[in-house]
Scaffold this motif. Structure first.
Motif, PDB file in Angstrom:
ATOM      1  N   LEU A  91      55.284   4.124  22.161  1.00 35.69           N
ATOM      2  CA  LEU A  91      54.117   3.275  21.886  1.00 35.69           C
ATOM      3  C   LEU A  91      52.985   3.551  22.856  1.00 35.69           C
ATOM      4  O   LEU A  91      51.810   3.611  22.464  1.00 35.69           O
ATOM      5  N   ALA A  95      49.462   5.033  21.772  1.00 32.45           N
ATOM      6  CA  ALA A  95      48.259   4.258  22.087  1.00 32.45           C
ATOM      7  C   ALA A  95      47.272   5.081  22.900  1.00 32.45           C
ATOM      8  O   ALA A  95      46.058   5.029  22.676  1.00 32.45           O
ATOM      9  N   CYS A  98      45.431   7.337  20.611  1.00 31.44           N
ATOM     10  CA  CYS A  98      44.417   6.587  19.863  1.00 31.44           C
ATOM     11  C   CYS A  98      43.201   6.275  20.728  1.00 31.44           C
ATOM     12  O   CYS A  98      42.052   6.367  20.271  1.00 31.44           O
ATOM     13  N   LEU A  99      43.441   5.901  21.983  1.00 36.29           N
ATOM     14  CA  LEU A  99      42.334   5.594  22.883  1.00 36.29           C
ATOM     15  C   LEU A  99      41.462   6.810  23.165  1.00 36.29           C
ATOM     16  O   LEU A  99      40.263   6.676  23.441  1.00 36.29           O
ATOM     17  N   ALA A 207      45.343   1.123  18.720  1.00 37.20           N
ATOM     18  CA  ALA A 207      45.795   1.192  20.115  1.00 37.20           C
ATOM     19  C   ALA A 207      46.038  -0.198  20.675  1.00 37.20           C
ATOM     20  O   ALA A 207      47.016  -0.432  21.409  1.00 37.20           O
ATOM     21  N   THR A 208      45.175  -1.143  20.345  1.00 41.51           N
ATOM     22  CA  THR A 208      45.345  -2.515  20.831  1.00 41.51           C
ATOM     23  C   THR A 208      46.666  -3.104  20.328  1.00 41.51           C
ATOM     24  O   THR A 208      47.426  -3.711  21.097  1.00 41.51           O
ATOM     25  N   LEU A 210      49.311  -1.442  19.362  1.00 39.01           N
ATOM     26  CA  LEU A 210      50.438  -0.709  19.936  1.00 39.01           C
ATOM     27  C   LEU A 210      50.750  -1.182  21.347  1.00 39.01           C
ATOM     28  O   LEU A 210      51.918  -1.301  21.742  1.00 39.01           O
ATOM     29  N   ILE A 211      49.724  -1.433  22.131  1.00 44.01           N
ATOM     30  CA  ILE A 211      49.938  -1.909  23.501  1.00 44.01           C
ATOM     31  C   ILE A 211      50.619  -3.278  23.485  1.00 44.01           C
ATOM     32  O   ILE A 211      51.539  -3.547  24.278  1.00 44.01           O
TER      33      ILE A 211
END
Length: 436
Positions: A91, A95, A98-99, A207-208, A210-211
Motif C-alpha cells: 500500500l 501510494a 500515485c503521489l 493515494a489518500t 491507500l495511506i
C-alpha cells in the motif's frame, strides 16, 4: 488481473478476521480502479506529448513490466515478513507511486509519468501476491473459492466504474492537440503543464485512500493470527516446471491473453474517436470503455454457469474464436458495427484468465504454488503486446493493428481445444498448437 496465490496451510484466527475481510476486498477494488485508469492515460499522454502509438503504449509496458520484475521479490518479502506487513508495504509503495503523479505533472515530462506508473504497479504487484492467498485464509478453507470470487467481483466493478472517472477528470477538455510547429517552446510547455494537471487528481485521491488503508492494516496486524507463508522455491526449481507442456503452453497463453486484452483497452479510446468509427471526443469515447470491462464482469457470471456444464477447454476455445472474430470484424467495418464488435470482445475475455490458469495448474499437486507463480509472471505480456500493436498501428493504422490481438486469440483457441479434456484424461503431454 487477479493473481492467484497459495502456499499456506490452515486459516486465520482471532478477533480481527471479520474486520480484515472487507479491507482485503477493498484492496481488490483499489488496484482494479488504479489499473483501469491507465487506459485513460494512454490517449491523454499521447495527445500531450505528440507520441506515436508505439511510444504511448510504453505506459502499459512500464506498468505490466512490474509484474515480471517484482513478483519473485514480492514472494520472498511475503515469506520473510508475513501477509499483513506485506500488504502495508504494498500500500505504501502504491501510494508513493500515485503521489509521484503530482511532481510528474509539474515537470511535464513523459518519462516522469512512466516512473510513477512503474512504482505504482510495483506496489500493486506486492498487494496481489499477498492479498489473494490472504483472502483465502480469512475463513474456512472450504469457502475460500467463494471469498475469492466475491473479492474479484469488486475488482471487476472497479474496472467498470474507472473509465467514467478517467473520462471526467483525466480526459476532460482533451480536444484536438495543437500542432507543435505552430507553438513557441513556452506555449508548448504551458499546454503540456495545463493538460498534465488533469492527470494527477484521481491518483492523488487514490493515494489518500491507500495511506488510510495502510494505517488500518497496521493497526490490525496483531488482531488476527495468520499461518506463515511458505518459503519461495529457487528459480531453477521453479523454471524447470516449464518442461511440462501443459503448463508451458498455459504460460504462453496468459502472456498473449493479457497482451491482447490490454492492447485493445489501451487504444480503444482513440479507436472509437476516429471519424470512421464513432467520431466522438476523447472523453465521450473513453466512457464506452466501461462497457468493454463491464462485459468481462457480466461474462464471469455467465461463465460460472457454463463452465460447470461444459469442458473448460471447449469454453475457452469458443470464447477465443469469438474474441478474435469480433476483432477482425471490427477491423473490416466502420461506424457503430466497428465500435460495438470491438467493445463486445470484453464479454468473451471474461473467462480466459481463470480458465487458462486452472487448465495450466491441473495435476501439479504440491508444485501448484510454483506453477501459479510462473503463470502470473506471464502477465508481463501486457508490457509487450501493446507496444507491438502500437508499432503496427503507426505503420498501417489502428484498424489493421487489431490483427495482432486476433492472432493472440488464435493461439488461445488452439490451446483451449488441445486442453479440452479433463485433468484425469489429460495426463499425457499436450501437443503444441500448430499454425499459431
Amino acid at each position: 488481473m487477479e493473481i492467484a496465490g497459495g502456499g499456506a496451510q490452515g486459516h486465520a484466527r482471532g478477533g480481527g478476521v471479520r474486520l480484515l475481510v472487507p479491507l482485503v476486498v477493498a484492496l481488490f477494488f483499489a488496484w482494479g480502479f488504479a489499473t483501469v485508469l491507465i487506459d485513460a492515460l494512454v490517449p491523454k499522454l499521447r495527445g500531450l506529448f505528440q507520441l506515436t502509438y508505439l511510444e504511448a503504449a510504453l505506459t502499459q509496458s512500464c506498468f505490466f513490466a512490474a509484474y515480471f520484475i517484482v513478483s519473485l521479490p514480492a514472494a520472498a518479502l511475503l515469506s520473510r515478513i508475513g501477509y499483513l506487513k506485506s500488504v502495508v508495504v504494498g500500500l505504501i509503495v502504491m501510494a508513493f507511486g500515485c503521489l509521484l503523479f503530482a511532481p510528474a505533472a509539474q515537470i511535464g515530462v513523459y518519462a516522469t509519468f512512466l516512473v510513477a506508473l512503474f512504482i505504482m504497479a510495483s506496489g500493486i504487484t506486492l498487494l496481489q501476491v499477498a492479498a489473494n492467498p490472504l483472502m483465502a485464509l480469512l475463513g474456512r478453507p472450504e469457502t475460500s473459492h467463494s471469498r475469492l470470487t466475491f473479492a474479484q467481483f469488486f475488482n471487476s466493478l472497479a474496472t467498470f466504474v474507472g473509465p467514467f472517472v478517467g473520462a471526467a477528470f483525466i480526459l476532460r477538455e482533451a480536444g484536438e492537440t495543437p500542432d507543435p510547429a505552430t507553438l513557441s517552446p513556452e506555449q508548448l510547455a504551458a499546454f503540456r503543464l495545463e493538460g498534465a494537471q488533469h492527470v494527477q487528481g484521481p491518483f492523488l485521491a487514490i493515494a489518500t485512500g491507500l495511506i488510510l488503508m495502510a494505517v488500518l492494516f497496521w493497526l490490525l496486524r496483531k488482531k488476527a493470527t495468520l499461518p506463515e507463508a511458505q518459503r519461495a522455491p529457487g528459480l531453477g526449481e521453479t523454471f524447470s516446471l516449464l518442461k511440462r507442456p501443459r503448463l508451458a503452453f498455459a504460460v504462453v497463453s496468459i502472456f498473449v491473453y493479457v497482451g491482447a486484452e490490454v492492447a485493445i483497452g489501451s487504444f480503444l479510446t482513440n479507436y472509437l474517436a476516429q471519424p470512421r468509427v464513432l467520431g466522438l471526443s476523447l472523453d465521450e469515447a473513453h466512457k464506452l470503455i466501461a462497457y468493454y470491462w463491464g462485459g468481462a464482469m457480466v461474462g464471469r457470471f455467465i461463465g460460472g454457469f457454463v463452465l460447470g456444464r461444459v469442458a473448460p477447454g471447449k469454453v475457452l476455445a469458443f470464447c477465443a474464436v469469438m474474441a478474435g472474430g469480433l476483432a477482425l470484424v471490427s477491423a473490416m467495418t466502420s461506424g457503430p458495427v466497428a465500435a460495438w464488435t470491438l467493445i463486445a470482445v470484453g464479454l468473451f475475455n471474461s473467462i480466459m484468465f481463470p480458465t487458462i490458469f486452472t487448465l495450466g495448474i491441473e495435476g501439479m499437486e504440491e508444485k501448484t504454488p510454483q506453477a501459479s507463480g510462473l503463470i502470473c509472471m506471464a502477465i508481463v505480456g501486457g508490457a509487450v503486446i501493446p507496444p507491438l500493436t502500437g508499432w503496427v498501428a503507426d505503420h498501417v493504422g489502428l484498424a489493421l493493428s487489431l490483427i495482432v490481438p486476433a492472432v493472440c486469440y488464435l493461439w488461445i483457441a488452439f490451446y483451449g481445444w488441445s486442453a479440452r479434456r479433463a485433468a484425469a484424461e489429460a495426463e499425457a503431454p499436450v501437443a503444441p498448437p500448430t499454425g499459431a
